[in-house]
Every structure is written in structure tokens, then in C-alpha cells.
Design an enzyme around this catalytic site. Structure first.
Site, PDB file in Angstrom:
ATOM      1  N   CYS B 133      -2.716   8.337  -4.807  1.00 29.36           N
ATOM      2  CA  CYS B 133      -2.345   8.746  -3.457  1.00 29.36           C
ATOM      3  C   CYS B 133      -3.489   8.450  -2.496  1.00 29.36           C
ATOM      4  O   CYS B 133      -4.613   8.896  -2.710  1.00 29.36           O
ATOM      5  CB  CYS B 133      -2.031  10.232  -3.409  1.00 29.36           C
ATOM      6  SG  CYS B 133      -1.564  10.749  -1.753  1.00 29.36           S
ATOM      7  N   GLY B 246       7.959  -0.959  -3.995  1.00 31.52           N
ATOM      8  CA  GLY B 246       7.201  -1.406  -2.835  1.00 31.52           C
ATOM      9  C   GLY B 246       8.101  -2.260  -1.970  1.00 31.52           C
ATOM     10  O   GLY B 246       8.264  -3.451  -2.201  1.00 31.52           O
TER      11      GLY B 246
HETATM   12  C1  LIG Z   1       6.617   9.579   3.159  1.00 36.84           C
HETATM   13  C2  LIG Z   1       6.140   9.142   1.801  1.00 36.84           C
HETATM   14  C3  LIG Z   1       5.628  10.085   0.906  1.00 36.84           C
HETATM   15  C4  LIG Z   1       5.204   9.706  -0.366  1.00 36.84           C
HETATM   16  N1  LIG Z   1       4.736  10.668  -1.242  1.00 36.84           N
HETATM   17  C5  LIG Z   1       4.389  10.301  -2.505  1.00 36.84           C
HETATM   18  C6  LIG Z   1       3.989  11.293  -3.469  1.00 36.84           C
HETATM   19  O1  LIG Z   1       3.961  12.491  -3.181  1.00 36.84           O
HETATM   20  N2  LIG Z   1       3.636  10.880  -4.717  1.00 36.84           N
HETATM   21  C7  LIG Z   1       3.675   9.547  -5.080  1.00 36.84           C
HETATM   22  O2  LIG Z   1       3.371   9.233  -6.232  1.00 36.84           O
HETATM   23  N3  LIG Z   1       4.054   8.600  -4.191  1.00 36.84           N
HETATM   24  C8  LIG Z   1       4.408   8.931  -2.926  1.00 36.84           C
HETATM   25  N4  LIG Z   1       4.817   7.958  -2.020  1.00 36.84           N
HETATM   26  C9  LIG Z   1       4.818   6.530  -2.427  1.00 36.84           C
HETATM   27  C10 LIG Z   1       6.199   6.057  -2.844  1.00 36.84           C
HETATM   28  O3  LIG Z   1       6.669   6.759  -3.961  1.00 36.84           O
HETATM   29  C11 LIG Z   1       6.201   4.538  -3.148  1.00 36.84           C
HETATM   30  O4  LIG Z   1       5.283   4.291  -4.181  1.00 36.84           O
HETATM   31  C12 LIG Z   1       5.784   3.690  -1.949  1.00 36.84           C
HETATM   32  O5  LIG Z   1       6.295   4.245  -0.755  1.00 36.84           O
HETATM   33  C13 LIG Z   1       6.266   2.233  -2.063  1.00 36.84           C
HETATM   34  O6  LIG Z   1       7.671   2.127  -2.130  1.00 36.84           O
HETATM   35  P1  LIG Z   1       8.628   1.871  -0.833  1.00 36.84           P
HETATM   36  O7  LIG Z   1       8.053   0.729  -0.083  1.00 36.84           O
HETATM   37  O8  LIG Z   1       9.990   1.627  -1.403  1.00 36.84           O
HETATM   38  O9  LIG Z   1       8.574   3.132  -0.033  1.00 36.84           O
HETATM   39  C14 LIG Z   1       5.251   8.336  -0.740  1.00 36.84           C
HETATM   40  C15 LIG Z   1       5.748   7.391   0.167  1.00 36.84           C
HETATM   41  C16 LIG Z   1       6.197   7.778   1.420  1.00 36.84           C
HETATM   42  C17 LIG Z   1       6.738   6.734   2.366  1.00 36.84           C
END
Ligand SMILES: Cc1cc2nc3c(=O)[nH]c(=O)nc-3n(C[C@H](O)[C@H](O)[C@H](O)COP(=O)(O)O)c2cc1C
Ligand SMILES: Cc1cc2nc3c(=O)[nH]c(=O)nc-3n(C[C@H](O)[C@H](O)[C@H](O)COP(=O)(O)OP(=O)(O)OC[C@H]3O[C@@H](n4cnc5c(N)ncnc54)[C@H](O)[C@@H]3O)c2cc1C
Ligand code: FES
Lengths: 267, 311
Positions: B133, B246
Site C-alpha cells: 500500500c 491494474g
Molecule cells: C480507492 C482504492 C482503494 C484501494 N484500497 C486497497 C486496499 O485497501 N488494499 C489493497 O491491497 N489494495 C487496495 N487498492 C488497490 C486495488 O486493489 C488494485 O490493486 C489497484 O487499484 C489496481 O487495479 P485497478 O486499476 O483495477 O483499480 C485500492 C485501490 C483503490 C482505487
């Protein structure tokens, strides 16, 4: 499986009209959204591509259940809303909603005071029109930059709303902040009454201050940037007082309308 | 009649009806969407991050839009593990699909404790360890950089959690393959990647950082090519299955990750644009398999090249 409760709605745009320079009124065929309550909002998809990426929150400005129509009123504030201002009648508009919690107690007998700053009138108009329809007492105070930037009288009168206006330049109504109208009103009218406000943060902070000293109940509709709009991403939070702690609450889920006394406005 | 192409899989023992997962932090505890969306469209939902103690999260603004992407700086706001067990756990059965917990700590000991608490919790079918994170100061990503630390952390969790252990990695790790191998040798069952990438937006009108936390994590289509590359490289480095994510918004995006070597894919940000993204990609994937004359989507895993055989 098709759920009864649909989140996403493709709505036919019936009209896109520029009410005053920079303010657009969208009239949409949206039978699933007409039972929204004043203060609730929709998340509007501004384009088909991924830039701009996020939907934009817009309050429901008016609903006509008989016709299955809703209206949105928005100010062109940046790229997203500029794209929406180019939408044409006949387009399909993609909305999520109705979202959030609206203004409480709109059907109560005690007088309601609506305090709107600029485009903050969008949700309050809906709330006031609802009271007007069932002949419940209310006042509507509206502040703006300049007279020509606020909708004409007729826009309100058709729905039984007679706003008292102030403008920064004094070109319509008196001059000065809209909170001055509230202050004056509260000097002669005592609680119980209920204040509902929407507008810029400093204005809302002023309204809450006045309500507190008058002992009036006050609810404010807050704005923040949103991603999901349904409470899933924790992105839209605003600070609140919770005992002697600061607590972040979701504007999209617990709000956008909150008890003004609990909001921690930036000082 | 043609047999229906199959999407079902077992990911380290987790039975999923499709390889599509909701990404952590983008889907709350599932309930936020439950009244509206048929959650059976998901193979599994990864819950928002949980820590031992409640966390208030970062000050707003927490979101900034960027070209085909967004920055978030939520900072792991969550009510803590006790509240989770008391209030969230009993309702998880209502979701109707497998649920995975995502945990984050400030020390190896905290990760171990969280995993021990979740061991045997029947509503949870796996834990995902977030060591990537970008939004928390004394945790998250600092654990994900050093293979030795990753090995220690994953072993500690492995010893106390009997279900599948998923390790979530970021690209900020200097040597991604080394970190992945460290997790694998410490007993991780699955790796998921990538987490958001640390970024920043400056408000030029106010001449200061836009986000309350100054920096945030970039997600959405903007990070997709980087994420596909990461999955491709990891597929060549480890033998355990990968969850790729991603920027996935369309079927084609999901296919890229699968072809690069992902066994499952997770979708985060795209839910905000299209809350029916799981249904849409699932339908699209079925049609694609039909058209291509494939029996099971797994025939596509790693099919883009020899990454799997470079090991
Ligand atoms: C608003 C938000 C909150 C997130 N919170 C977490 C989290 O608490 N733990 C985690 O492992 N990843 C968290 N992520 C990361 C996502 O799980 C993911 O790895 C990342 O957004 C890439 O995927 P995407 O482009 O489809 O969103 C968060 C992403 C977003 C956008
Ligand atoms: C619940 C809710 C209801 C709303 N209802 C209405 C409405 O009925 N009519 C209306 O005109 N507007 C409404 N807004 C505000 C509207 O969402 C923003 O003006 C819009 O998102 C701006 O998008 P943009 O792409 O045009 O501007 P951007 O280019 O994103 O930003 C332009 C400027 O607006 C600011 N801004 C951007 N998004 C927001 C936001 N969500 N809240 C506050 N400031 C923001 C930016 O900081 C910047 O200064 C509402 C907001 C919320 C949260
Ligand atoms: S916008 Fe996602 S929680 Fe409010």
C-alpha cells in the site's frame, strides 16, 4: 439475473437548455429515478472513453413522476461538466442512482428555510417545490455573483417558489452574502424551524453558526470528489465531530445531506 | 449442441465460478453494491483492507482524477478487526460468492496476529496480505521491497493461517522477481499484482499538493501496460498462480493479463465507471471462447509466450 433495483440507467435526453450563461438544465426520460427524494444525486458518466475517467455527481433538481422525467441543473465547472454541456437531445445519458440520503423532514409543519449559494440551489429547488405542492410554509434565500447569472423569477414561480435574492454586485435583490438574509430572518422568527442549506463551504459554515445561535435545526448538503458514489471506495469523505474525535464519513453514502452541527468545516 | 465453454476454476483451493475478482478497497465489504449488482458475477470478492486497530484514514481530499486514471489516498480507513468479526463477518454469507480478506499491518507481528485471528473464520476463504500500500507511512509498501522481509512476513502468516495465502505485490519493489520468489518459497499460494503506483498531483491554483496526504496511489487504465508487464515477468519467475490487475475495464484488457500468465484477474477502478463490469466481461469472455473454439479459459493462461518456460 435482473434485479428490480437497478443502479445504472440509460436515460433519453429530451432537452439541454442553457438557463443562464454557464448553467445547463438537462431534462431526461428517467422513469426509474422519479421517486428520488430531494437531496439525492446521480453519478453521471460524462464520456464513453476513459478520459475523463470518473463519473460526476449531480443532484436531482426536479422530478415529475407523472411524466417519468427528471431534471438536472449544473454549472460548467471544468472538463467533465463542459462535456455534458455539449450533450444533445436524443442522446442517451448514463446515470447511477438515486444515490445518498436527502433532506430530512420535508413534510413537517414547522417552517423550512432553504439557503442556497449559487448552483447550490439545484437540490434545494426540488425540496422547496415539494413543500410548495402540498402548501407547507417555507422561505427560499438565494445568493449569487450577479443577477444575470441566476435564473429569472419565472424559473422559480412556475413551482411556487419566490426566492429572496442577494448578489455580490447588488445587481439583483440586495447586495451582500446570502447568510445576511438568514440572519435578518432569524432575528424576527424564532425556532422551531428547520434550515436546509447547499452552497460553498464557507457559506455553509456561516449558516450552521447562525442556526446554532438561533437554536434551529440545520442540514447541509456537502460536496466532495467522488469515485464509486455508493460507499465502496472511501474516497469522498468529509471530517465530522464524533465526541472529541475526528471521524471521516462518506458524503455519497451517509450524505450528501448531514446534520450541520456535526460537520467540521475548514476554519 | 456445443458444450458451454467453462470459466470455473479452483485457485489454490478457492472454488470460483469465473476468474473475475473484485479488487480490494474498490468494493467495500461487498454490501455497498449488493442491493444493486448480482454479486454472483464475481468469482470472488476481496474485501477492503483490515488492520488490527481501527484506522481513521487520511485527510481529504483523497481522490484526484488523472489522464485515464485516478489517485487515491484513502489510507486504509477501516473499523479494525474486532468490529470486522463482530459486525461484518456474520453478514458475509449474504454476498453469495467467495470472500477473501485483505490484511495490512505495521509490523510482521501485526500481520501474524491478523492472520491468526482469521484462521478458521469460515466466511473467509483466503487472506490476501497487502504489503504494497503506497498510502500508509509505517506499513504497507516498506514490507514489500526487501525479499528477506517478505520471506519473514509470509512465513509468519503461513505458520498461523491454514487457508490459502495470497501475497499482494507492488511494482515499487526494486527486484520484483526476487520479491515474488521470496513469497513463494515462504509458502505463499498465490501472488496478486499490481497494487497502485505512488503518484502526485499539484493544485496549481493554490500552489500546493492536491491530495490531503500529498501523494496517492495511481489506478485505472493508465497503469495497465505496466501491470501487464509485471504479470508477464512474474509468470516467468514463479510457479504459483497469479492474480493480475491494474486498469482492467474491458474483455480485451482481461485477456491481456490472462495471456501474460494470470490465472485470475481483479477489477478495481473500472467498477466506478461501469458497475456491471464483471457481468460484461464474463459474458464477453464466454462469447470469445465460443468464437475461438476453446473449451476452457485456462487454455489462454500464459499463452502469449514462453514466459512460463523461461524459469
Ligand atoms: C480507492 C482504492 C482503494 C484501494 N484500497 C486497497 C486496499 O485497501 N488494499 C489493497 O491491497 N489494495 C487496495 N487498492 C488497490 C486495488 O486493489 C488494485 O490493486 C489497484 O487499484 C489496481 O487495479 P485497478 O486499476 O483495477 O483499480 C485500492 C485501490 C483503490 C482505487
Ligand atoms: C452530491 C453532489 C451533488 C452535486 N450536485 C451538483 C449539481 O446539482 N449541479 C452542479 O452544477 N454541480 C453539482 N455538484 C458538483 C459537481 O459534481 C462538480 O462541479 C463536477 O464534478 C465538476 O466536474 P468537472 O469535470 O466539470 O470539473 P473538474 O475539472 O473536475 O473541476 C473543476 C473545479 O471544480 C472543483 N470540483 C471538482 N469536482 C468537485 C466536486 N465533486 N465537488 C466540489 N468541487 C469539485 C475542482 O476542484 C475544480 O476547482 C455536486 C457534487 C456533489 C458531491
Ligand atoms: S465515492 Fe466511493 S465511498 Fe463515496
Amino acid at each position: 439475473m435482473d434485479r428490480d433495483n437497478k443502479l445504472e440507467h440509460r436515460c433519453l435526453l429530451l432537452e439541454n437548455r442553457e438557463v443562464v450563461p454557464g448553467w445547463h438544465l438537462l431534462e431526461l426520460q428517467a422513469p426509474d429515478l422519479v421517486h428520488a427524494s430531494p437531496g439525492q444525486f446521480v453519478q453521471l458518466r460524462v464520456g464513453r472513453l476513459t478520459d475523463p475517467l470518473l463519473r460526476r455527481p449531480v443532484s436531482i433538481h426536479y422530478a415529475e413522476p407523472e411524466k417519468g422525467r427528471i431534471r438536472l441543473l449544473f454549472r460548467v465547472a471544468g472538463r467533465g461538466t463542459a462535456l455534458v454541456s455539449g450533450f444533445k437531445a436524443g442522446d442517451n445519458v448514463d446515470l447511477l442512482g438515486p444515490l445518498g440520503r436527502g433532506f430530512p423532514c420535508l413534510d413537517e409543519e414547522e417552517p423550512a428555510i432553504f439557503v442556497a449559494g449559487g448552483i447550490g440551489l439545484a437540490p434545494l429547488f426540488f425540496a422547496a417545490a415539494q413543500r410548495s405542492r402540498v402548501s407547507l410554509p417555507f422561505e427560499f434565500f438565494l445568493g449569487g455573483k450577479s443577477g444575470s447569472l441566476l435564473p429569472p423569477e419565472g424559473y422559480f414561480q412556475a413551482h411556487g417558489i419566490k426566492p429572496r435574492l442577494v448578489t455580490d454586485d447588488g445587481s439583483r435583490g440586495g447586495s451582500g452574502p446570502v447568510t445576511a438574509l438568514l440572519e435578518e430572518y432569524l432575528e424576527t422568527n424564532k425556532a422551531p424551524l428547520r434550515i436546509h442549506a447547499c452552497g460553498p463551504g464557507p457559506m455553509l459554515a456561516g449558516v450552521v453558526e447562525l442556526a446554532r445561535s438561533a437554536g434551529a435545526a440545520v442540514h447541509v448538503s456537502l460536496e466532495s470528489r467522488m469515485a464509486c458514489g455508493v460507499g465502496a471506495c472511501l474516497g469522498c469523505v468529509y471530517p465530522f465531530r464524533s465526541g472529541d474525535q475526528v471521524e471521516y464519513r462518506r458524503v455519497c453514502r451517509e450524505g450528501p445531506v448531514f446534520n450541520g452541527e456535526e460537520v467540521l468545516f475548514e476554519s | 449442441m456445443k458444450a458451454e465453454p467453462q470459466l470455473a476454476l479452483e485457485l489454490a483451493g478457492i472454488k470460483m465460478n469465473s476468474p473475475l475478482m473484485a479488487a480490494s478497497g474498490c468494493y467495500g465489504y461487498g454490501f455497498e453494491y449488493a442491493g444493486w449488482i448480482d454479486l454472483r458475477d464475481w468469482g470472488a470478492i476481496v474485501l477492503q483492507g483490515t488492520t488490527l486497530e481501527p484506522r481513521q484514514g487520511n485527510p481529504p481530499p483523497r481522490l484526484a482524477e488523472t489522464p485515464s486514471g485516478m489517485l487515491n489516498a484513502v489510507g486504509l480507513q477501516n473499523p479494525g478487526i474486532d468490529y470486522f468479526l463482530r459486525e461484518v463477518r456474520p453478514r458475509l454469507g449474504e454476498l453469495g460468492c467467495p470472500v477473501i480478506a485483505n490484511i495490512a499491518g505495521e509490523s510482521v507481528e501485526q500481520y501474524r496476529e491478523l492472520a491468526a485471528i482469521l484462521d478458521g473464520v469460515g466466511e473467509i476463504c483466503a487472506v490476501e496480505i497487502n504489503i504494497s500500500c503506497p498510502n500508509v507511512r509505517c506499513g504497507g509498501i516498506s514490507f514489500g521491497r526487501d525479499p528477506a522481509v517478505v520471506e519473514r512476513l509470509v512465513s509468519a502468516v503461513r505458520r498461523v493461517y491454514r487457508g490459502p495465502v495470497i501475497v499482494k505485490l507492488s511494482l515499487e519493489a526494486g527486484d520484483l522477481a526476487a520479491v515474488g520468489r521470496a513469497a513463494e518459497s515462504a509458502g505463499a499460494d498465490v501472488l496478486s499484482l499490481i497494487n497502485t503506483l505512488k503518484g502526485m498531483v499539484i493544485d496549481t491554483a493554490c500552489r500546493r499538493p492536491f491530495l490531503g496526504n500529498v501523494t496517492g496511489g495511481l489506478s485505472g487504465p493508465a497503469i495497465r501496460p505496466v501491470a501487464v508487464r509485471a504479470v508477464w515477468e512474474m509468470a516467468g519467475a514463479v510457479a504459483i498462480p497469479l492474480i493480475g490487475m491494474g486498469g482492467i475495464t474491458t474483455l480485451d484488457d482481461a485477456l491481456q493479463f490472462i495471456l501474460a500468465g494470470a490465472t485470475a484477474v481483479a477489477i478495481g477502478t473500472a467498477n466506478f465507471l461501469n458497475p456491471h463490469v464483471a457481468r460484461d466481461i464474463k459474458t464477453g469472455l464466454r462469447r470469445y471462447l465460443d468464437r475461438e473454439g476453446l473449451h476452457h479459459y485456462s487454455e489462454l493462461i500464459g499463452a502469449a509466450g514462453s514466459a512460463l518456460h523461461r524459469r
